[in-house]
Structure formats: C-alpha cells, structure tokens
Motif scaffolding. Structure first.
Motif, PDB file in Angstrom:
ATOM      1  N   LYS A   1       5.551  14.052  -5.234  1.00 24.01           N
ATOM      2  CA  LYS A   1       6.593  13.340  -4.487  1.00 24.01           C
ATOM      3  C   LYS A   1       5.960  12.398  -3.473  1.00 24.01           C
ATOM      4  O   LYS A   1       4.974  12.746  -2.833  1.00 24.01           O
ATOM      5  CB  LYS A   1       7.461  14.336  -3.716  1.00 24.01           C
ATOM      6  CG  LYS A   1       8.035  15.443  -4.555  1.00 24.01           C
ATOM      7  CD  LYS A   1       8.676  16.520  -3.693  1.00 24.01           C
ATOM      8  CE  LYS A   1       9.043  17.723  -4.527  1.00 24.01           C
ATOM      9  NZ  LYS A   1       9.594  18.802  -3.739  1.00 24.01           N
ATOM     10  N   TYR A   2       6.569  11.222  -3.335  1.00 18.09           N
ATOM     11  CA  TYR A   2       6.167  10.320  -2.266  1.00 18.09           C
ATOM     12  C   TYR A   2       7.402   9.971  -1.456  1.00 18.09           C
ATOM     13  O   TYR A   2       8.396   9.473  -2.000  1.00 18.09           O
ATOM     14  CB  TYR A   2       5.509   9.039  -2.777  1.00 18.09           C
ATOM     15  CG  TYR A   2       5.114   8.146  -1.626  1.00 18.09           C
ATOM     16  CD1 TYR A   2       4.028   8.474  -0.821  1.00 18.09           C
ATOM     17  CD2 TYR A   2       5.859   7.030  -1.303  1.00 18.09           C
ATOM     18  CE1 TYR A   2       3.688   7.703   0.274  1.00 18.09           C
ATOM     19  CE2 TYR A   2       5.520   6.239  -0.208  1.00 18.09           C
ATOM     20  CZ  TYR A   2       4.442   6.584   0.571  1.00 18.09           C
ATOM     21  OH  TYR A   2       4.111   5.829   1.660  1.00 18.09           O
ATOM     22  N   ASN A   3       7.353  10.215  -0.151  1.00 20.06           N
ATOM     23  CA  ASN A   3       8.441   9.898   0.753  1.00 20.06           C
ATOM     24  C   ASN A   3       8.079   8.600   1.477  1.00 20.06           C
ATOM     25  O   ASN A   3       7.174   8.584   2.317  1.00 20.06           O
ATOM     26  CB  ASN A   3       8.655  11.043   1.747  1.00 20.06           C
ATOM     27  CG  ASN A   3       9.817  10.802   2.666  1.00 20.06           C
ATOM     28  OD1 ASN A   3      10.056   9.696   3.144  1.00 20.06           O
ATOM     29  ND2 ASN A   3      10.563  11.869   2.926  1.00 20.06           N
ATOM     30  N   ALA A   4       8.791   7.523   1.157  1.00 19.18           N
ATOM     31  CA  ALA A   4       8.480   6.205   1.728  1.00 19.18           C
ATOM     32  C   ALA A   4       8.754   6.157   3.230  1.00 19.18           C
ATOM     33  O   ALA A   4       8.088   5.427   3.955  1.00 19.18           O
ATOM     34  CB  ALA A   4       9.277   5.123   1.011  1.00 19.18           C
TER      35      ALA A   4
ATOM     36  N   VAL B   1      -0.244   9.006   3.270  1.00 18.20           N
ATOM     37  CA  VAL B   1      -0.802   7.953   2.430  1.00 18.20           C
ATOM     38  C   VAL B   1      -0.292   6.618   2.942  1.00 18.20           C
ATOM     39  O   VAL B   1       0.903   6.437   3.138  1.00 18.20           O
ATOM     40  CB  VAL B   1      -0.377   8.139   0.951  1.00 18.20           C
ATOM     41  CG1 VAL B   1      -0.803   6.962   0.114  1.00 18.20           C
ATOM     42  CG2 VAL B   1      -0.951   9.428   0.388  1.00 18.20           C
TER      43      VAL B   1
ATOM     44  N   CYS C   1      -4.070   8.379  -5.193  1.00 17.31           N
ATOM     45  CA  CYS C   1      -3.027   7.535  -4.622  1.00 17.31           C
ATOM     46  C   CYS C   1      -3.547   6.806  -3.396  1.00 17.31           C
ATOM     47  O   CYS C   1      -3.714   7.418  -2.340  1.00 17.31           O
ATOM     48  CB  CYS C   1      -1.827   8.402  -4.250  1.00 17.31           C
ATOM     49  SG  CYS C   1      -0.499   7.507  -3.469  1.00 17.31           S
TER      50      CYS C   1
ATOM     51  N   LEU D   1       3.401   1.713  -4.132  1.00 20.40           N
ATOM     52  CA  LEU D   1       2.761   2.991  -4.447  1.00 20.40           C
ATOM     53  C   LEU D   1       2.000   2.846  -5.756  1.00 20.40           C
ATOM     54  O   LEU D   1       2.563   2.447  -6.770  1.00 20.40           O
ATOM     55  CB  LEU D   1       3.828   4.082  -4.583  1.00 20.40           C
ATOM     56  CG  LEU D   1       3.337   5.481  -4.916  1.00 20.40           C
ATOM     57  CD1 LEU D   1       2.530   6.039  -3.747  1.00 20.40           C
ATOM     58  CD2 LEU D   1       4.511   6.392  -5.228  1.00 20.40           C
TER      59      LEU D   1
ATOM     60  N   LEU E   1       0.254   2.803   2.096  1.00 26.38           N
ATOM     61  CA  LEU E   1       0.385   1.971   0.907  1.00 26.38           C
ATOM     62  C   LEU E   1      -0.209   0.594   1.124  1.00 26.38           C
ATOM     63  O   LEU E   1      -0.054   0.000   2.185  1.00 26.38           O
ATOM     64  CB  LEU E   1       1.856   1.817   0.529  1.00 26.38           C
ATOM     65  CG  LEU E   1       2.624   3.095   0.250  1.00 26.38           C
ATOM     66  CD1 LEU E   1       4.030   2.754  -0.199  1.00 26.38           C
ATOM     67  CD2 LEU E   1       1.920   3.937  -0.795  1.00 26.38           C
TER      68      LEU E   1
ATOM     69  N   LEU F   1       2.647  12.084   0.774  1.00 28.87           N
ATOM     70  CA  LEU F   1       2.512  12.431  -0.635  1.00 28.87           C
ATOM     71  C   LEU F   1       2.447  13.950  -0.716  1.00 28.87           C
ATOM     72  O   LEU F   1       1.672  14.579  -0.001  1.00 28.87           O
ATOM     73  CB  LEU F   1       1.226  11.828  -1.213  1.00 28.87           C
ATOM     74  CG  LEU F   1       0.917  12.188  -2.664  1.00 28.87           C
ATOM     75  CD1 LEU F   1       1.922  11.516  -3.608  1.00 28.87           C
ATOM     76  CD2 LEU F   1      -0.509  11.768  -3.009  1.00 28.87           C
ATOM     77  N   THR F   2       3.278  14.537  -1.580  1.00 30.73           N
ATOM     78  CA  THR F   2       3.316  15.993  -1.719  1.00 30.73           C
ATOM     79  C   THR F   2       3.084  16.374  -3.167  1.00 30.73           C
ATOM     80  O   THR F   2       3.722  15.824  -4.067  1.00 30.73           O
ATOM     81  CB  THR F   2       4.672  16.559  -1.251  1.00 30.73           C
ATOM     82  OG1 THR F   2       4.878  16.199   0.108  1.00 30.73           O
ATOM     83  CG2 THR F   2       4.716  18.071  -1.390  1.00 30.73           C
TER      84      THR F   2
ATOM     85  N   LEU G   1      -0.182   5.158  -8.215  1.00 37.42           N
ATOM     86  CA  LEU G   1      -0.571   6.527  -8.564  1.00 37.42           C
ATOM     87  C   LEU G   1      -1.321   6.526  -9.883  1.00 37.42           C
ATOM     88  O   LEU G   1      -0.950   5.824 -10.819  1.00 37.42           O
ATOM     89  CB  LEU G   1       0.668   7.413  -8.752  1.00 37.42           C
ATOM     90  CG  LEU G   1       1.409   7.891  -7.543  1.00 37.42           C
ATOM     91  CD1 LEU G   1       2.686   8.606  -7.968  1.00 37.42           C
ATOM     92  CD2 LEU G   1       0.561   8.815  -6.711  1.00 37.42           C
TER      93      LEU G   1
ATOM     94  N   THR H   1       0.557  18.483   1.284  1.00 35.50           N
ATOM     95  CA  THR H   1       1.089  17.205   1.739  1.00 35.50           C
ATOM     96  C   THR H   1      -0.014  16.438   2.452  1.00 35.50           C
ATOM     97  O   THR H   1      -0.809  17.015   3.190  1.00 35.50           O
ATOM     98  CB  THR H   1       2.281  17.428   2.692  1.00 35.50           C
ATOM     99  OG1 THR H   1       3.290  18.153   1.982  1.00 35.50           O
ATOM    100  CG2 THR H   1       2.866  16.117   3.162  1.00 35.50           C
TER     101      THR H   1
END
Length: 142
Positions: free
Chosen positions: A16-19, A47, A69, A54, A49, A24-25, A56, A44
């Motif tokens: 998962k990536y939370n913007a 990261v 990433c 993103l 960008l 990054l998890t 990956l 977690t």
C-alpha cells in the motif's frame, strides 16, 4: 494505491502507498500461517516520490515479496496456501491513474539438467538479531 497479492483462501498480502502520509506499507498480516510470533505483520516506511509519481518494482514468488520504491527497499517472507494466486490493484480513499503496468512471469528457480531431477536453488537474505540469530524480512532503506 493498494496492490493485493497472493489472494485466495481468505489470505492476502498487500503493498500500500498512502499519498497523503507518504507511507509505503507491506502487510502480510493475512498472508497465511506465520511460523513465529516475533514476525511482524506489517512494515511501514516513508517514501518521497520523484515528480509526484509512484514507481514500484515488485518481485513475488511462492514465499517472498521484494518491493523497490523510490529509494526504499522492502522484503518479507510470506506463507500463503498454494491456491492463493489471485492479485488486484485498487485505489483506496481517492482515485489513481496508472500510466504503465507491466506484469511478468518469473522463471523457475529449479535448474533442469539432462537426465537429472531438477535442483532447487535457494538464497536467503536477512539481518542479524541480538544473540546472532538471523531474522528474515523487514524494511530497509538504501
């Protein structure tokens, strides 16, 4: 963005990536039977960008996941059932645009030699724990 990998039989491994948070998890909490209690379920890492995009690169096989990433590296062992082979990509909490997605099948780790049973080649990477034992998986920066 959420990549759900090795999905099936009630099992799932997620990247998962939370913007909003920039995190990054890698989550294996539902990825199958965990062999030892000190194996964390999720890692977690922040990261940053490049150009707001993103990038990956993920490598997945029957028992491991490696994620590269934007300067971060994550690797973990997973223990899903052999039937857990599904995967999906989704946006969570918003929308996302996928500019490019390439999926390749990896070659077998077994070497075939004429007239012989295939030989399995295994590589194990990890870092040392206090007391000298090795621990697999984890998030490490490069």
């Amino acid at each position: 963005i959420v990549f759900d990998l090795r999905v099936g039989n009630g099992q799932i491994t997620s990247v998962k990536y939370n913007a909003l948070s920039g995190l990054l998890t890698l989550d294996r909490s539902a990825a199958g039977k965990n062999p030892v209690d000190w194996f964390p379920g999720a890692y977690t890492k922040p990261v940053k960008l490049g150009n707001g995009k993103l990038r990956l690169h993920m490598f997945l096989d029957w028992s491991s996941l490696e994620v590269f990433c934007d300067g971060a590296v994550g690797t973990m062992l997973i223990y899903p059932d052999p039937g857990s082979v599904g995967m999906s990509l989704r946006a969570s909490g918003g929308t996302a645009t996928i500019e490019r997605l390439d999926v390749y099948e990896q070659a077998s780790i077994y070497r075939e030699e004429s007239g012989k049973k295939p030989e399995r080649i295994v590589y194990a990477l990890g870092h040392s724990r206090p007391g000298g034992s090795r621990r697999q998986g984890g998030m490490v920066g490069i």
